[in-house]
Design an enzyme around this catalytic site. Structure first.
Site, mmCIF file in Angstrom:
data_model
loop_
_atom_site.group_PDB
_atom_site.id
_atom_site.type_symbol
_atom_site.label_atom_id
_atom_site.label_comp_id
_atom_site.label_asym_id
_atom_site.label_seq_id
_atom_site.Cartn_x
_atom_site.Cartn_y
_atom_site.Cartn_z
ATOM 1 N N ASP A 53 0.831 -1.206 0.000
ATOM 2 C CA ASP A 53 0.000 0.000 0.000
ATOM 3 C C ASP A 53 0.864 1.253 0.000
ATOM 4 O OD1 ASP A 53 -2.954 -0.049 0.103
ATOM 5 O OD2 ASP A 53 -2.686 -1.428 1.762
ATOM 6 N N GLU A 110 -5.254 7.486 -0.135
ATOM 7 C CA GLU A 110 -5.789 6.736 1.002
ATOM 8 C C GLU A 110 -4.806 6.673 2.168
ATOM 9 O OE1 GLU A 110 -8.072 2.573 2.016
ATOM 10 O OE2 GLU A 110 -6.610 2.567 0.384
ATOM 11 N N ASP A 165 -5.974 5.155 -4.883
ATOM 12 C CA ASP A 165 -6.122 4.035 -3.963
ATOM 13 C C ASP A 165 -5.059 3.027 -4.371
ATOM 14 O OD1 ASP A 165 -6.817 2.026 -2.242
ATOM 15 O OD2 ASP A 165 -8.963 2.166 -2.609
ATOM 16 N N ILE A 175 -3.920 0.143 -3.196
ATOM 17 C CA ILE A 175 -4.432 -1.228 -3.285
ATOM 18 C C ILE A 175 -5.875 -1.193 -2.804
ATOM 19 C CG2 ILE A 175 -4.329 -3.596 -2.458
ATOM 20 C CD1 ILE A 175 -1.398 -3.455 -2.267
ATOM 21 N N ASP A 176 -6.785 -1.199 -3.748
ATOM 22 C CA ASP A 176 -8.204 -1.281 -3.415
ATOM 23 C C ASP A 176 -8.566 -2.764 -3.379
ATOM 24 O OD1 ASP A 176 -10.843 -0.638 -2.938
ATOM 25 O OD2 ASP A 176 -11.316 -0.379 -5.052
ATOM 26 N N THR A 183 -7.696 -4.877 -0.275
ATOM 27 C CA THR A 183 -6.519 -5.450 0.366
ATOM 28 C C THR A 183 -6.714 -6.911 0.739
ATOM 29 O OG1 THR A 183 -6.171 -3.259 1.309
ATOM 30 C CG2 THR A 183 -4.771 -5.014 2.123
ATOM 31 N N ASP A 240 -12.362 5.269 -3.905
ATOM 32 C CA ASP A 240 -12.956 3.954 -4.126
ATOM 33 C C ASP A 240 -13.862 3.915 -5.350
ATOM 34 O OD1 ASP A 240 -11.801 2.543 -2.017
ATOM 35 O OD2 ASP A 240 -13.307 3.253 -0.590
#
Length: 355
Positions: free
Chosen positions: A48, A71, A149, A151-152, A154, A292
């Site tokens: 991330d 994020e 984002d 890593i959308d 996770t 998101d």
């Protein structure tokens, strides 16, 4: 005559592809028990932080005046009261992984002047942490801003399943450029499972495209031949599965939903893997985050779809870091949207009556 947002599109593609390479490398090298946990108990990994560092570093080099809504932030990595061997290792890994991604070979469309490639300078830990913290912008209705984002999805990432690296450019509250990198998404659900890795790209007014990591690309255009099934969140805690089951019943949808983590669902909708993307919050007062939904919103719209909240209102990306009063998200072909929206509103009224 120049094409609008041509540079922004190419830089976004480059940044997302480098971040995708990084996240795939992290998954292959690091074990799951090396996951840090946020106060809200959602998992966040070294990937991330590193992915956001890479994307933010590239954006800062090419568009130094553009703010970023991201994020992640580095408060826990900088807090001296939380210093530990584990934190020191995390900082070290962020530095190593980020530099590996930034100094990787130039790909078609890349430019060394963007601060990438084998000749790029090695960034220090502090420079990379500062890059991550450029994502602390509060957002708002006017001007240019990027949203990331890194890593959308996770949990999907940690399972080796679906996740997305997401980057979008918002100008005066409207998403103009969106890129979704989906390293684990199959080229075809009925094809060879080893053939995976898809990049979705859209620029407002210029259409949407699907690019396989292996090189093949195609224009996305929603048609009436899409499967009659919903696309919804893998985790029931992220979206009410019960609500979607009742919506399917009203619409006469008999095929089981395709449940996927992250904004991958937007890409899947844009290429016709289902007839609608459906997300209804399970908690009272929850506000969706702009990172998101921004990329997926423009990708579905440019493929010929519509995205709204459960009241039929367009998503508002000019309210700050969240979508404010937008409740729920529905995406579909334009021709199907009214009937799906009507079904959703009927179910919400049923639930309100029972409460």
């Amino acid at each position: 005559m120049s094409v609008a947002y041509a540079l922004e599109k190419q830089v976004a593609i480059s940044a997302v592809l480098r971040a995708c390479s990084l996240t795939s490398s992290v998954f292959n090298k690091l074990v799951k028990n090396e996951t840090e946990t946020k106060n809200d108990k959602s998992p966040v990994t070294v990937a991330d932080y590193s992915a956001q560092a890479v994307i933010s570093t590239i954006l800062a080099r090419v568009f130094p005046d553009d703010p970023i809504v991201g994020e992640e932030d580095t408060a826990t990595l900088r807090d001296s009261t939380l210093a530990s061997p584990a934190t020191a290792l995390l900082r070290e890994r962020i530095t190593t992984l980020s530099n590996e991604a930034l100094q990787g070979a130039l790909l078609p469309g890349d430019r060394a002047s963007w601060g990438i490639g084998p000749g790029a300078p090695k960034r220090t830990t502090e420079e990379l942490l500062d890059a991550i913290d450029r994502g602390n912008h509060s957002g708002g209705p006017k001007g240019r801003m990027w949203t990331i984002d890194p890593i959308d999805g996770t949990k999907g990432f940690l399972r080796g399943e679906q996740y997305a690296v997401c980057l979008a450019l918002i100008v005066d509250s409207q998403v103009e450029v969106g890129v979704l990198g989906c390293p684990n998404l199959p080229h075809d659900w009925n094809g060879n499972p080893d053939e995976k890795g898809v990049l979705f790209v859209a620029v407002r007014g210029q259409g949407a495209e699907q690019n396989f990591f292996s090189g093949k690309s195609s224009i996305l255009e929603l048609t009436s031949s899409v499967p009659r099934r919903l696309l919804e969140s893998y985790e029931s805690g992220h979206s009410s599965h019960g609500t979607s089951e009742r919506v399917s019943e009203i619409l006469g949808i008999r095929q089981a939903p395709l449940r996927l983590d992250s904004q991958v669902k937007y890409g899947a909708l844009a290429r016709g893997d289902g007839m609608a993307y459906f997300r209804m919050p399970t908690g009272v007062g929850y506000q969706e985050k702009i990172w998101d939904h921004a990329s997926g919103n423009v990708i579905v719209s440019e493929a010929g779809g519509v995205v709204s909240d459960s009241r039929g209102n367009p998503l508002n990306f000019g309210l700050g870091r969240t979508l404010g009063e937008n409740f729920g998200v529905i995406g579909s072909r334009k021709e199907d949207h009214a009937s799906i929206l009507e079904a959703v509103q009927k179910v919400l009224q049923e639930q309100k009556t029972k409460a």
